[in-house]
Design a protein around this motif. Structure first.
Motif, mmCIF file in Angstrom:
data_model
loop_
_atom_site.group_PDB
_atom_site.id
_atom_site.type_symbol
_atom_site.label_atom_id
_atom_site.label_comp_id
_atom_site.label_asym_id
_atom_site.label_seq_id
_atom_site.Cartn_x
_atom_site.Cartn_y
_atom_site.Cartn_z
ATOM 1 N N VAL A 193 0.860 -1.192 0.000
ATOM 2 C CA VAL A 193 0.000 0.000 0.000
ATOM 3 C C VAL A 193 0.892 1.237 0.000
ATOM 4 O O VAL A 193 1.695 1.423 0.918
ATOM 5 N N LEU A 194 0.752 2.077 -1.010
ATOM 6 C CA LEU A 194 1.616 3.244 -1.156
ATOM 7 C C LEU A 194 0.818 4.473 -1.574
ATOM 8 O O LEU A 194 -0.124 4.370 -2.362
ATOM 9 N N GLU A 195 1.230 5.634 -1.076
ATOM 10 C CA GLU A 195 0.757 6.928 -1.573
ATOM 11 C C GLU A 195 1.712 7.396 -2.669
ATOM 12 O O GLU A 195 2.928 7.332 -2.485
ATOM 13 N N PRO A 196 1.203 7.894 -3.787
ATOM 14 C CA PRO A 196 2.121 8.452 -4.789
ATOM 15 C C PRO A 196 2.891 9.664 -4.274
ATOM 16 O O PRO A 196 4.030 9.896 -4.678
ATOM 17 N N ILE A 197 2.246 10.427 -3.414
ATOM 18 C CA ILE A 197 2.899 11.516 -2.677
ATOM 19 C C ILE A 197 2.477 11.378 -1.229
ATOM 20 O O ILE A 197 1.280 11.341 -0.930
ATOM 21 N N GLN A 198 3.439 11.271 -0.333
ATOM 22 C CA GLN A 198 3.090 11.172 1.082
ATOM 23 C C GLN A 198 2.626 12.546 1.571
ATOM 24 O O GLN A 198 3.431 13.463 1.713
ATOM 25 N N GLY A 199 1.327 12.654 1.818
ATOM 26 C CA GLY A 199 0.766 13.944 2.199
ATOM 27 C C GLY A 199 1.101 14.327 3.618
ATOM 28 O O GLY A 199 1.818 15.307 3.875
ATOM 29 N N GLU A 200 0.605 13.561 4.587
ATOM 30 C CA GLU A 200 0.870 13.861 5.992
ATOM 31 C C GLU A 200 2.341 13.643 6.336
ATOM 32 O O GLU A 200 2.830 14.169 7.336
ATOM 33 N N GLY A 201 3.032 12.873 5.520
ATOM 34 C CA GLY A 201 4.466 12.658 5.735
ATOM 35 C C GLY A 201 5.319 13.840 5.328
ATOM 36 O O GLY A 201 6.551 13.783 5.446
ATOM 37 N N GLY A 202 4.700 14.913 4.822
ATOM 38 C CA GLY A 202 5.447 16.115 4.479
ATOM 39 C C GLY A 202 5.377 16.503 3.025
ATOM 40 O O GLY A 202 6.164 17.317 2.563
ATOM 41 N N VAL A 203 4.430 15.944 2.283
ATOM 42 C CA VAL A 203 4.309 16.166 0.836
ATOM 43 C C VAL A 203 5.616 15.737 0.161
ATOM 44 O O VAL A 203 6.364 16.549 -0.403
ATOM 45 N N VAL A 204 5.875 14.441 0.243
ATOM 46 C CA VAL A 204 7.103 13.863 -0.299
ATOM 47 C C VAL A 204 6.731 12.937 -1.457
ATOM 48 O O VAL A 204 6.149 11.871 -1.240
ATOM 49 N N PRO A 205 7.032 13.323 -2.698
ATOM 50 C CA PRO A 205 6.645 12.500 -3.841
ATOM 51 C C PRO A 205 7.490 11.238 -3.964
ATOM 52 O O PRO A 205 8.676 11.229 -3.613
ATOM 53 N N ILE A 336 10.586 23.839 -2.887
ATOM 54 C CA ILE A 336 9.167 23.494 -2.949
ATOM 55 C C ILE A 336 9.063 22.120 -3.577
ATOM 56 O O ILE A 336 9.750 21.821 -4.559
ATOM 57 N N ARG A 337 8.264 21.247 -2.993
ATOM 58 C CA ARG A 337 8.107 19.901 -3.525
ATOM 59 C C ARG A 337 6.628 19.569 -3.642
ATOM 60 O O ARG A 337 5.769 20.246 -3.094
ATOM 61 N N GLY A 338 6.364 18.497 -4.375
ATOM 62 C CA GLY A 338 4.986 18.089 -4.618
ATOM 63 C C GLY A 338 4.649 18.264 -6.082
ATOM 64 O O GLY A 338 5.523 18.406 -6.944
ATOM 65 N N LEU A 342 -0.777 20.199 -4.653
ATOM 66 C CA LEU A 342 -0.386 19.576 -3.391
ATOM 67 C C LEU A 342 1.100 19.847 -3.245
ATOM 68 O O LEU A 342 1.936 19.199 -3.874
ATOM 69 N N ARG A 343 1.447 20.833 -2.417
ATOM 70 C CA ARG A 343 2.810 21.336 -2.347
ATOM 71 C C ARG A 343 3.251 21.527 -0.902
ATOM 72 O O ARG A 343 2.443 21.780 -0.014
ATOM 73 N N VAL A 369 2.890 21.061 7.995
ATOM 74 C CA VAL A 369 2.854 19.605 7.844
ATOM 75 C C VAL A 369 4.085 18.937 8.451
ATOM 76 O O VAL A 369 4.045 17.762 8.808
ATOM 77 N N ALA A 370 5.174 19.668 8.559
ATOM 78 C CA ALA A 370 6.392 19.215 9.216
ATOM 79 C C ALA A 370 7.027 20.437 9.861
ATOM 80 O O ALA A 370 6.702 21.571 9.497
ATOM 81 N N PRO A 371 7.898 20.253 10.841
ATOM 82 C CA PRO A 371 8.496 21.428 11.499
ATOM 83 C C PRO A 371 9.147 22.403 10.526
ATOM 84 O O PRO A 371 9.143 23.617 10.769
ATOM 85 N N ASP A 372 9.675 21.877 9.421
ATOM 86 C CA ASP A 372 10.362 22.739 8.450
ATOM 87 C C ASP A 372 9.653 22.787 7.101
ATOM 88 O O ASP A 372 10.286 23.061 6.068
ATOM 89 N N ALA A 373 8.339 22.531 7.088
ATOM 90 C CA ALA A 373 7.618 22.538 5.814
ATOM 91 C C ALA A 373 6.185 23.013 6.017
ATOM 92 O O ALA A 373 5.502 22.586 6.951
ATOM 93 N N VAL A 374 5.733 23.878 5.118
ATOM 94 C CA VAL A 374 4.365 24.389 5.118
ATOM 95 C C VAL A 374 3.630 23.766 3.939
ATOM 96 O O VAL A 374 4.076 23.889 2.794
ATOM 97 N N ARG A 375 2.508 23.089 4.239
ATOM 98 C CA ARG A 375 1.740 22.437 3.177
ATOM 99 C C ARG A 375 0.685 23.385 2.626
ATOM 100 O O ARG A 375 -0.005 24.082 3.365
ATOM 101 N N LEU A 376 0.543 23.338 1.290
ATOM 102 C CA LEU A 376 -0.514 24.046 0.579
ATOM 103 C C LEU A 376 -1.332 23.025 -0.204
ATOM 104 O O LEU A 376 -0.776 22.245 -0.980
ATOM 105 N N ALA A 377 -2.637 23.008 0.016
ATOM 106 C CA ALA A 377 -3.549 22.151 -0.754
ATOM 107 C C ALA A 377 -4.830 22.933 -0.996
ATOM 108 O O ALA A 377 -5.906 22.555 -0.552
#
Length: 406
Positions: A193-205, A336-338, A342-343, A369-377
């Motif tokens: 089971v995999l996410e193509p981009i880990q959302g809660e994990g920090g938006v990590v593709p 910026i990643r994602g 979803l960034r 979403v992470a101490p050093d990352a701001v999520r935009l959705a």
């Protein structure tokens, strides 16, 4: 950024006090009491306006108060809101057909409707168990939900540890590590089971090669590849589903969040007759899943995305956001990643919570979403000009965050 109108009553502090005395505190104390919205904007009960760059955590695909969604829900509410699963309805059948069409699922595929992403994952777990194997592989950094079956797949210890022991047989492999996948997938594996981009994990593709290896290895082992598109699906990344961008066709897919545009709905999609046959009559079910109201809402969302060519818009404004962030030339912004809308904007320090708090004061809703990352959705209808409001404000927000840290 803020816009003030005549204050509403009751005010925020009063309502938050009532919240704390009446609701179970699993979310902590909310920061706002929102009253209404329009497009990418929302207003709180005191009349303050905010640019919603989180979109209900990737849920409000069409933004707030979209006329197509309002009309569809209003019309269906006046006809039929709920029927038991002894029966079906026109919206339920039409939505299942529509999802099978946009996924490109082959003949013999099927859809199971539920109410949320975590319920879709629970259905996928039962699908996997019906293979006769018990091993399930997920990834480090994964988030698949908080019910006990889904929680076994979720990786973060702070979510898991209070409720252990969880469902046995689940292992987590390092994210993006093909060699680890090769070692983990074997004859006892029922599903990966995999996410193509880990959302809660920090938006990590995921790199395309990682997803492609997952497809190859599960096929060779006779295991299911389950792609969790709960956060990435329904146009969020600029295509209907993020796994399309890696050319991967799974055995099953989970959907929710943006599918209903804010009306609760989830889905498990099985690809092909072999996966579909794993769950027979009576082996799974739900009371509210696939009700006419939620299905009518989802049809309106899919129709609007297609008719307004919102996926092309998502790609365009997502690329614009990336260019603007990269052009800031601020050493405190590391990248910026994602994909699409979803960034995560990554920072040189653990400033995301402070940036989010000061952003809210400035009329911006963000997610640390992470101490050093701001999520935009944000809603898929957000404009480049609205995204520019965030980019232009970010250096000042970082100034305030740095001041807080001293």
């Amino acid at each position: 950024m803020s816009e003030t109108t005549a204050p509403a009553s009751p005010h925020t502090d009063e309502l938050l006090g009532r919240y704390e005395s009446s609701l179970l505190g699993v979310f902590g104390r909310p920061t706002l009491v929102l009253e209404h919205g329009d497009g990418a904007w929302v207003w709180d009960v005191d009349g303050r306006r905010y640019l919603d760059l989180v979109g209900g955590l990737a849920v409000n695909a069409l933004g707030h108060n979209h006329p197509a969604l309002v009309a569809a829900v209003s019309k269906q509410a006046g006809q039929l809101v709920h029927v038991s699963n002894f029966f079906t309805s026109v919206p339920q059948v039409e939505l299942a057909e529509r999802i099978l069409g946009i996924t490109g699922a082959p003949e013999g595929s099927a859809v199971f409707f539920c109410n949320s992403g975590t319920e879709a994952i629970e259905a996928a777990v039962k699908l996997a168990r019906r293979t006769g194997r018990t091993g399930i592989i997920a990834a480090e950094g994964a988030f698949h939900g908080r019910t006990t079956g889904a929680l076994a797949l979720t990786h973060k210890p702070v979510f898991r540890e209070p409720f252990e022991p969880l469902m046995p047989g689940v292992v987590h492999v390092p994210w993006g590590d093909v060699a680890a996948l090769e070692h983990a997938v074997g004859p006892d594996t029922s599903a990966l089971v995999l996410e193509p981009i880990q959302g809660e994990g920090g938006v990590v593709p995921a790199e395309p090669e990682f997803l492609q290896a997952a497809r190859r290895l599960t096929a060779e082992a006779g295991a299911l590849l389950v792609v969790d598109e709960i956060q990435t699906g329904v146009g969020r990344t600029g295509t209907w589903f993020a796994c399309e961008q890696a050319g991967v066709v799974p055995d099953a897919m989970t959907l929710a969040k943006g599918l209903g545009g804010g009306v609760p709905i989830g889905a498990l999609v099985t690809f092909g007759p072999e996966a579909t046959a794993l769950l027979a009559a009576g082996q799974h079910g739900t009371t509210f899943g696939g009700n006419p109201l939620s299905c009518a809402a989802a049809l309106a969302v899919l129709d609007t995305i297609e008719q307004q060519d919102l996926m092309a818009h998502v790609r365009e404004v997502g690329d614009h956001l990336q260019r603007r962030i990269e052009a800031l030339d601020d050493p405190r912004v590391t990248g910026i990643r994602g994909s699409g809308l979803l960034r995560a904007v990554t920072l040189a320090g653990d400033w995301s919570a402070a940036v989010t708090a000061h952003g809210r004061d400035a009329g911006l809703i963000l997610n640390p979403v992470a101490p050093d990352a701001v999520r935009l959705a944000p809603p898929l209808v957000v404009t480049a000009e609205q995204l520019d409001l965030f980019v232009d404000a970010l250096p000042g927000l970082l100034d305030l965050a740095e001041r807080d840290a001293t």
